[in-house]
Design a protein around this motif. Structure first.
Motif, PDB file in Angstrom:
ATOM      1  N   PRO A 233      43.170   1.360  38.143  1.00 20.63           N
ATOM      2  CA  PRO A 233      43.944   1.358  39.389  1.00 20.63           C
ATOM      3  C   PRO A 233      44.246   2.796  39.817  1.00 20.63           C
ATOM      4  N   THR A 234      44.292   3.026  41.116  1.00 18.48           N
ATOM      5  CA  THR A 234      44.585   4.376  41.625  1.00 18.48           C
ATOM      6  C   THR A 234      45.901   4.891  41.051  1.00 18.48           C
ATOM      7  N   SER A 235      46.808   3.960  40.738  1.00 17.70           N
ATOM      8  CA  SER A 235      48.123   4.324  40.194  1.00 17.70           C
ATOM      9  C   SER A 235      48.086   4.516  38.683  1.00 17.70           C
ATOM     10  N   GLU A 236      46.912   4.751  38.094  1.00 13.46           N
ATOM     11  CA  GLU A 236      46.767   4.672  36.626  1.00 13.46           C
ATOM     12  C   GLU A 236      47.677   5.639  35.868  1.00 13.46           C
TER      13      GLU A 236
ATOM     14  N   THR B 282      63.629 -10.405  34.936  1.00 11.24           N
ATOM     15  CA  THR B 282      62.430  -9.868  35.588  1.00 11.24           C
ATOM     16  C   THR B 282      61.946  -8.660  34.797  1.00 11.24           C
ATOM     17  N   ALA B 283      60.739  -8.771  34.234  1.00 13.29           N
ATOM     18  CA  ALA B 283      60.171  -7.635  33.500  1.00 13.29           C
ATOM     19  C   ALA B 283      59.677  -6.606  34.511  1.00 13.29           C
ATOM     20  N   ALA B 284      59.742  -5.346  34.107  1.00 11.57           N
ATOM     21  CA  ALA B 284      59.201  -4.277  34.954  1.00 11.57           C
ATOM     22  C   ALA B 284      58.516  -3.249  34.074  1.00 11.57           C
ATOM     23  N   GLY B 285      57.473  -2.628  34.639  1.00 13.39           N
ATOM     24  CA  GLY B 285      56.808  -1.527  33.956  1.00 13.39           C
ATOM     25  C   GLY B 285      57.197  -0.232  34.649  1.00 13.39           C
ATOM     26  N   ALA B 286      56.232   0.343  35.389  1.00 10.03           N
ATOM     27  CA  ALA B 286      56.506   1.603  36.085  1.00 10.03           C
ATOM     28  C   ALA B 286      57.047   1.378  37.496  1.00 10.03           C
ATOM     29  N   GLN B 287      57.153   0.130  37.890  1.00 10.78           N
ATOM     30  CA  GLN B 287      57.641  -0.231  39.242  1.00 10.78           C
ATOM     31  C   GLN B 287      56.797   0.410  40.348  1.00 10.78           C
ATOM     32  N   THR B 288      55.481   0.331  40.175  1.00  9.73           N
ATOM     33  CA  THR B 288      54.584   0.771  41.255  1.00  9.73           C
ATOM     34  C   THR B 288      54.142  -0.411  42.120  1.00  9.73           C
ATOM     35  N   SER B 289      54.709  -1.581  41.886  1.00  9.94           N
ATOM     36  CA  SER B 289      54.345  -2.750  42.692  1.00  9.94           C
ATOM     37  C   SER B 289      54.527  -2.456  44.175  1.00  9.94           C
ATOM     38  N   THR B 290      53.548  -2.845  44.972  1.00 11.85           N
ATOM     39  CA  THR B 290      53.658  -2.653  46.427  1.00 11.85           C
ATOM     40  C   THR B 290      54.205  -3.910  47.105  1.00 11.85           C
TER      41      THR B 290
ATOM     42  N   ALA C  36      51.102   3.420  36.301  1.00 14.90           N
ATOM     43  CA  ALA C  36      51.112   1.975  36.022  1.00 14.90           C
ATOM     44  C   ALA C  36      50.972   1.710  34.528  1.00 14.90           C
ATOM     45  N   THR C  37      51.755   0.725  34.046  1.00 13.53           N
ATOM     46  CA  THR C  37      51.729   0.389  32.619  1.00 13.53           C
ATOM     47  C   THR C  37      50.709  -0.720  32.346  1.00 13.53           C
ATOM     48  N   ILE C  38      50.358  -0.851  31.071  1.00 16.52           N
ATOM     49  CA  ILE C  38      49.444  -1.938  30.694  1.00 16.52           C
ATOM     50  C   ILE C  38      50.096  -3.296  30.969  1.00 16.52           C
TER      51      ILE C  38
ATOM     52  N   ALA D 185      45.376  -5.967  37.560  1.00 14.96           N
ATOM     53  CA  ALA D 185      45.045  -4.787  38.372  1.00 14.96           C
ATOM     54  C   ALA D 185      43.556  -4.466  38.298  1.00 14.96           C
ATOM     55  N   SER D 186      43.084  -3.812  39.342  1.00 21.04           N
ATOM     56  CA  SER D 186      41.686  -3.376  39.342  1.00 21.04           C
ATOM     57  C   SER D 186      41.598  -2.036  40.051  1.00 21.04           C
ATOM     58  N   GLY D 187      40.402  -1.503  40.095  1.00 19.20           N
ATOM     59  CA  GLY D 187      40.237  -0.194  40.729  1.00 19.20           C
ATOM     60  C   GLY D 187      38.803  -0.011  41.151  1.00 19.20           C
TER      61      GLY D 187
ATOM     62  N   VAL E 247      57.515 -12.530  29.146  1.00 20.47           N
ATOM     63  CA  VAL E 247      57.498 -11.072  28.998  1.00 20.47           C
ATOM     64  C   VAL E 247      56.409 -10.689  28.005  1.00 20.47           C
ATOM     65  N   ILE E 248      55.480  -9.865  28.442  1.00 16.34           N
ATOM     66  CA  ILE E 248      54.406  -9.392  27.564  1.00 16.34           C
ATOM     67  C   ILE E 248      54.984  -8.254  26.721  1.00 16.34           C
ATOM     68  N   VAL E 249      54.923  -8.422  25.392  1.00 22.64           N
ATOM     69  CA  VAL E 249      55.493  -7.375  24.533  1.00 22.64           C
ATOM     70  C   VAL E 249      54.419  -6.656  23.719  1.00 22.64           C
TER      71      VAL E 249
HETATM   72  C1  LIG Z   1      49.906   4.678  45.068  1.00 21.10           C
HETATM   73  C2  LIG Z   1      49.592   3.315  44.494  1.00 21.10           C
HETATM   74  C3  LIG Z   1      48.271   2.990  44.242  1.00 21.10           C
HETATM   75  C4  LIG Z   1      47.963   1.736  43.707  1.00 21.10           C
HETATM   76  N1  LIG Z   1      46.652   1.457  43.451  1.00 21.10           N
HETATM   77  C5  LIG Z   1      46.330   0.285  42.883  1.00 21.10           C
HETATM   78  C6  LIG Z   1      44.975  -0.004  42.575  1.00 21.10           C
HETATM   79  O1  LIG Z   1      44.068   0.805  42.802  1.00 21.10           O
HETATM   80  N2  LIG Z   1      44.706  -1.194  42.006  1.00 21.10           N
HETATM   81  C7  LIG Z   1      45.686  -2.101  41.725  1.00 21.10           C
HETATM   82  O2  LIG Z   1      45.366  -3.154  41.183  1.00 21.10           O
HETATM   83  N3  LIG Z   1      46.975  -1.865  42.024  1.00 21.10           N
HETATM   84  C8  LIG Z   1      47.326  -0.696  42.577  1.00 21.10           C
HETATM   85  N4  LIG Z   1      48.637  -0.438  42.874  1.00 21.10           N
HETATM   86  C9  LIG Z   1      49.657  -1.463  42.578  1.00 21.10           C
HETATM   87  C10 LIG Z   1      50.304  -1.296  41.165  1.00 21.10           C
HETATM   88  O3  LIG Z   1      50.229   0.043  40.753  1.00 21.10           O
HETATM   89  C11 LIG Z   1      49.625  -2.178  40.132  1.00 21.10           C
HETATM   90  O4  LIG Z   1      49.848  -3.530  40.413  1.00 21.10           O
HETATM   91  C12 LIG Z   1      50.110  -1.913  38.688  1.00 21.10           C
HETATM   92  O5  LIG Z   1      49.331  -2.671  37.800  1.00 21.10           O
HETATM   93  C13 LIG Z   1      51.570  -2.251  38.440  1.00 21.10           C
HETATM   94  O6  LIG Z   1      51.952  -1.685  37.188  1.00 21.10           O
HETATM   95  P1  LIG Z   1      53.470  -1.307  36.888  1.00 21.10           P
HETATM   96  O7  LIG Z   1      53.591  -0.877  35.485  1.00 21.10           O
HETATM   97  O8  LIG Z   1      53.972  -0.339  37.888  1.00 21.10           O
HETATM   98  O9  LIG Z   1      54.167  -2.712  37.082  1.00 21.10           O
HETATM   99  P2  LIG Z   1      55.487  -3.036  37.914  1.00 21.10           P
HETATM  100  O10 LIG Z   1      55.328  -2.614  39.322  1.00 21.10           O
HETATM  101  O11 LIG Z   1      56.675  -2.552  37.182  1.00 21.10           O
HETATM  102  O12 LIG Z   1      55.447  -4.631  37.843  1.00 21.10           O
HETATM  103  C14 LIG Z   1      54.468  -5.342  38.522  1.00 21.10           C
HETATM  104  C15 LIG Z   1      54.534  -6.810  38.108  1.00 21.10           C
HETATM  105  O13 LIG Z   1      54.226  -6.910  36.723  1.00 21.10           O
HETATM  106  C16 LIG Z   1      55.279  -7.584  36.025  1.00 21.10           C
HETATM  107  N5  LIG Z   1      55.388  -6.963  34.712  1.00 21.10           N
HETATM  108  C17 LIG Z   1      55.432  -5.629  34.427  1.00 21.10           C
HETATM  109  N6  LIG Z   1      55.505  -5.455  33.100  1.00 21.10           N
HETATM  110  C18 LIG Z   1      55.516  -6.686  32.536  1.00 21.10           C
HETATM  111  C19 LIG Z   1      55.580  -7.167  31.202  1.00 21.10           C
HETATM  112  N7  LIG Z   1      55.649  -6.348  30.151  1.00 21.10           N
HETATM  113  N8  LIG Z   1      55.598  -8.518  30.992  1.00 21.10           N
HETATM  114  C20 LIG Z   1      55.508  -9.376  32.038  1.00 21.10           C
HETATM  115  N9  LIG Z   1      55.437  -8.978  33.318  1.00 21.10           N
HETATM  116  C21 LIG Z   1      55.440  -7.650  33.560  1.00 21.10           C
HETATM  117  C22 LIG Z   1      56.509  -7.405  36.900  1.00 21.10           C
HETATM  118  O14 LIG Z   1      57.447  -8.456  36.690  1.00 21.10           O
HETATM  119  C23 LIG Z   1      55.901  -7.441  38.280  1.00 21.10           C
HETATM  120  O15 LIG Z   1      55.720  -8.781  38.647  1.00 21.10           O
HETATM  121  C24 LIG Z   1      48.985   0.793  43.429  1.00 21.10           C
HETATM  122  C25 LIG Z   1      50.319   1.138  43.682  1.00 21.10           C
HETATM  123  C26 LIG Z   1      50.610   2.383  44.213  1.00 21.10           C
HETATM  124  C27 LIG Z   1      52.044   2.716  44.464  1.00 21.10           C
END
Ligand SMILES: Cc1cc2nc3c(=O)[nH]c(=O)nc-3n(C[C@H](O)[C@H](O)[C@H](O)COP(=O)(O)OP(=O)(O)OC[C@H]3O[C@@H](n4cnc5c(N)ncnc54)[C@H](O)[C@@H]3O)c2cc1C
Length: 459
Positions: free
Chosen positions: A115-118, A51-59, A121-123, A131-133, A192-194
């Motif tokens: 995204p509000t989490s910009e 399971t790939a993860a970025g910043a783990q801001t997934s809700t 949140a990782t690319i 993601a959108s905003g 996995v997006i690299v």
């Molecule tokens: C306070 C708050 C506000 C938010 N506001 C918004 C908003 O305005 N708009 C919005 O769209 N979302 C929002 N979100 C949700 C979240 O931030 C977004 O979905 C964001 O894009 C997730 O990025 P991340 O790096 O945290 O990914 P993660 O949470 O780490 O992962 C999310 C998903 O992406 C996958 N993933 C991550 N990196 C890779 C990779 N390199 N290759 C393949 N898969 C990968 C993971 O497996 C997982 O399925 C918000 C969350 C919070 C907590």
């Protein structure tokens, strides 16, 4: 690269913004593409889930897992190249949206999705979740801004998927013509997006923010629909965002601003308009003032945000609402409660009806009304409920389920920007037809034949 099985390390990656905890069997943190490929290949050889993860801001618990390897891509966080002429950036997946935009701003450029989490949140996460905003009203979600991705697939191969640059194409079913579209929004389930190549937009020469107070929610939402339609009729006039605040969201924003800001308003719309020439400022203002007046806005009460610092302030009051609600939700966790947030959307003209019905459902079940705010221009509000304890949580979840069933009946979606992850995937079968599910499964089988990527997400 080492794979850690240390419990402290595994615990450090066991939580995301969903509030759930899932502890992976191991954690790996590649710093190069080669390390990531080696890791996926050995996991494939052992049939180990990844399971790939970025910043783990997934809700939606998409970035946590209780099986296999959690592959944190956060250390691959470089911007590799920016071409200001062709408006393209090549980036590693761990760079945050905010950091990328800070770099681009110095060159007069922007990656449009916001995204509000910009700032976290990782690319990679933004691509994986499409993601959108607020600005997606003008620029669309992330999908439109991804030109190509380098992906490690489920056979351990590194593949480069690039959008065709064709204006006409009749080869194959549409669903198969552009594999980049398979990856955007796939929530880690296809690979996995690299690395990614992103389209950029020039920073507009001028941006003007306006906060318009309304005497009621219906007036505010009717204004939003009219503003949206004007923008569609003359696209240069489409605002960048049309954000709605109900009375309780406005009260939170008011606390953030201080004083008696917008004291007599019952709802608020915040919009931003981009334009190119200084002399357009008055014309832009006049246009919005006259539209506002048609919906009962007193021009003297409108707040104007005319420079970069003022626009940052405006974004701060917008962001204060989810931040405040997150704090309230967190405070209830020890009592079995939490914040429950919806992410549904309907066609924008139906938003007022949908919100009326949603409020009726809360009343019928005796649930306190949600604080409601968000991207009204896209028909996409966020309802934030606070469950004080486990009983209220059950009641609220019941109301949310009925609300989503109503929303789907209006041609809406259960998840407009946060994806399905693990928490909302049961809605997939309700929203999509069996034929659509078969297409998704076929794509999954083609890219991840052993079913190792992101188990539990989406499908
Ligand atoms: C306070 C708050 C506000 C938010 N506001 C918004 C908003 O305005 N708009 C919005 O769209 N979302 C929002 N979100 C949700 C979240 O931030 C977004 O979905 C964001 O894009 C997730 O990025 P991340 O790096 O945290 O990914 P993660 O949470 O780490 O992962 C999310 C998903 O992406 C996958 N993933 C991550 N990196 C890779 C990779 N390199 N290759 C393949 N898969 C990968 C993971 O497996 C997982 O399925 C918000 C969350 C919070 C907590």
């Amino acid at each position: 690269m080492n794979v850690s099985r240390d419990l402290d390390v595994r615990n450090a990656y066991a939580r995301d913004a969903s509030g759930l905890e899932l502890i992976p069997d191991a954690v790996a943190r590649p710093t190069t593409i080669e390390e990531a490929v080696d890791l996926v290949r050995s996991a494939v050889a052992d049939r180990t889930p990844i399971t790939a993860a970025g910043a783990q801001t997934s809700t939606t618990a998409a970035s946590i897992v209780d099986r296999g390897v959690l592959l944190s891509m956060a250390a691959m966080a470089k911007t590799l190249d920016v071409d200001p002429v062709s408006l393209v950036a090549r980036v590693q997946p761990g760079v945050t949206v905010g950091a990328l935009n800070a770099q681009l701003a110095e060159m007069g450029l922007r990656f449009a999705p916001d995204p509000t989490s910009e700032h976290d949140a990782t690319i990679g996460g933004a691509i994986a979740c499409n993601a959108s905003g607020a600005r997606s009203l003008r620029y669309g979600p992330t999908r439109a801004h991804v030109r190509s991705v380098h992906l490690i697939n489920g056979s351990g191969q590194l593949v480069h998927l690039r959008r065709p640059q064709l204006e006409k194409n009749t080869v194959g079913f549409f669903a198969a013509q552009d594999p980049v579209d398979w990856i955007v929004g796939s929530e880690g389930t296809l690979g996995v997006i690299v690395e990614a190549e992103l389209s950029l937009v020039p920073l507009p020469a001028h941006e003007l923010g306006l906060a318009l107070p309304f005497t009621g929610e219906h007036e505010a939402l009717a204004f939003v629909a009219a503003a949206r339609e004007r923008g569609d009729a003359a696209p240069v006039q489409r605002p960048q965002c049309l954000e709605f605040f109900d009375e309780s969201a406005l009260a939170i924003a008011r606390d953030a601003v201080g004083g008696s800001w917008m004291q007599s308003a019952k709802a608020l719309v915040y919009l931003e308009q981009a334009f190119e020439a200084d002399e357009e400022t008055d014309a832009v203002l006049d246009r919005w003032l006259s539209l506002g007046e048609q919906f009962g806005v007193d021009a003297a009460d409108i707040a104007v945000y005319a420079d970069a610092a003022a626009l940052r302030d405006a974004r701060r009051f917008r962001h204060a609402v989810p931040a405040h609600m997150n704090e309230r939700g967190s405070a209830r966790r020890p009592h079995g409660g939490r914040k429950v947030s919806t992410d549904w959307a309907v066609p924008y003209r139906r938003l007022a009806d949908a919100l009326d019905s949603a409020r009726r459902l809360a009343d019928v079940h005796g649930v306190e009304q949600a604080v409601t705010y968000g991207h009204a221009g896209n028909g996409h509000p966020h309802q934030n409920f606070i469950a004080n304890d486990a009983d209220e949580l059950r009641q609220i979840n019941g109301v949310v389920d009925e609300t989503i069933a109503m929303v789907l009946g209006m041609g809406g979606t259960v998840a407009a920007e946060h994806g399905l992850g693990k928490l909302k995937r049961h809605w997939l079968r309700v929203q999509l037809s069996p034929a659509q599910l078969d297409v998704m499964q076929a794509i999954k089988n083609a890219l991840d034949p052993l079913g190792l990527f992101a188990p539990g997400n989406v499908l």
